[in-house]
Design a protein around this motif. Structure first.
Motif, short mmCIF file in Angstrom:
data_model
loop_
_atom_site.label_atom_id
_atom_site.label_comp_id
_atom_site.label_asym_id
_atom_site.label_seq_id
_atom_site.Cartn_x
_atom_site.Cartn_y
_atom_site.Cartn_z
N THR A 35 0.68 -0.68 -0.33
CA THR A 35 0.15 0.11 0.38
C THR A 35 0.59 1.48 0.24
N LEU A 47 -4.44 5.30 -6.38
CA LEU A 47 -4.77 3.50 -5.63
C LEU A 47 -5.84 2.39 -5.95
N VAL A 52 -3.39 -3.26 -4.75
CA VAL A 52 -2.40 -3.70 -3.34
C VAL A 52 -2.86 -5.63 -3.62
N SER A 56 1.05 -6.97 -3.08
CA SER A 56 1.66 -7.78 -2.13
C SER A 56 1.08 -9.72 -2.43
N LYS A 70 -10.59 1.27 0.93
CA LYS A 70 -9.39 2.67 0.61
C LYS A 70 -8.75 2.86 2.06
#
Length: 204
Positions: A35, A47, A52, A56, A70
């Motif tokens: 993030t 974003l 993410v 990740s 978010k």
């Protein structure tokens, strides 16, 4: 010593509890680190939870189980990166106390990526949920700094001094880093303390 919850008595290994599998804290860190890196690269508006998840290696459903939206995700990532609380002020004088707190604050803010700071500030302007979550974090840090001032120098402070410090010092440090583009070096901290903060904070 008694057995821990969810631990096998024969092997001592963690096992899933009746509530489900143990939480994977390594996955938590991967999500929060992803993030932060994406926030710096693309900004808050661009974003996405999908990005993410891809960065990740976590499933999007895993992220949503931890963070409802978010704003909550970004606030958690920023909070993990930030120091928990200021150190006890060094020295006995009001100047020592103010300088110790100002130097810690300057160092803490300077360690943040400028792009990250800009992305968070922009997000706070455009997302009320993020602004609310970040203000909770900032108020916690302000309270810690105010407590340090009052505890160490209460009799030498002007009324409302702790609030003034919490409002003025971070604003000037962020302005120095983000707007002016100069470092918060020792000379700047001395200037901030001696020429700005102490005249505001001293009881007359």
């Amino acid at each position: 010593m008694g057995r821990g919850v969810g631990t096998s008595e024969s092997s001592g290994k963690a096992r899933p509890s009746a509530m489900g599998r143990p939480r994977d804290f390594g996955r938590d860190l991967a999500i929060l680190d992803a993030t932060l890196s994406l926030l710096t690269e693309v900004g808050y508006e661009q974003l996405s939870m999908e990005a993410v998840a891809a960065r990740s290696g976590a499933a999007k459903t895993t992220i949503y189980r931890r963070y409802p939206d978010k704003a909550a995700l970004v606030a958690a990532a920023v909070e993990r990166r930030a120091p928990a609380k200021p150190p006890p002020p060094a020295g006995d004088s009001l100047r020592d106390t103010v300088h110790s707190l100002a130097a810690w604050l300057a160092r803490s803010i300077s360690e943040q990526d400028v792009g990250l700071l800009g992305a968070v500030f922009t997000g706070m302007r455009n997302d009320a949920r993020l602004a609310e979550a970040m203000r909770l974090i900032l108020r916690r840090d302000e309270t810690a700094m105010a407590d340090g001032l009052v505890r160490h120098a209460a009799e030498r402070l002007a009324p409302g001094a702790s609030t003034l410090f919490a409002e003025v010092a971070p604003a000037l440090i962020v302005h120095r880093i983000v707007v002016v583009g100069e470092p918060c070096d020792a000379a700047f901290v001395e200037h901030l303390v001696d020429d700005i903060l102490l005249p505001l904070l001293r009881r007359t």
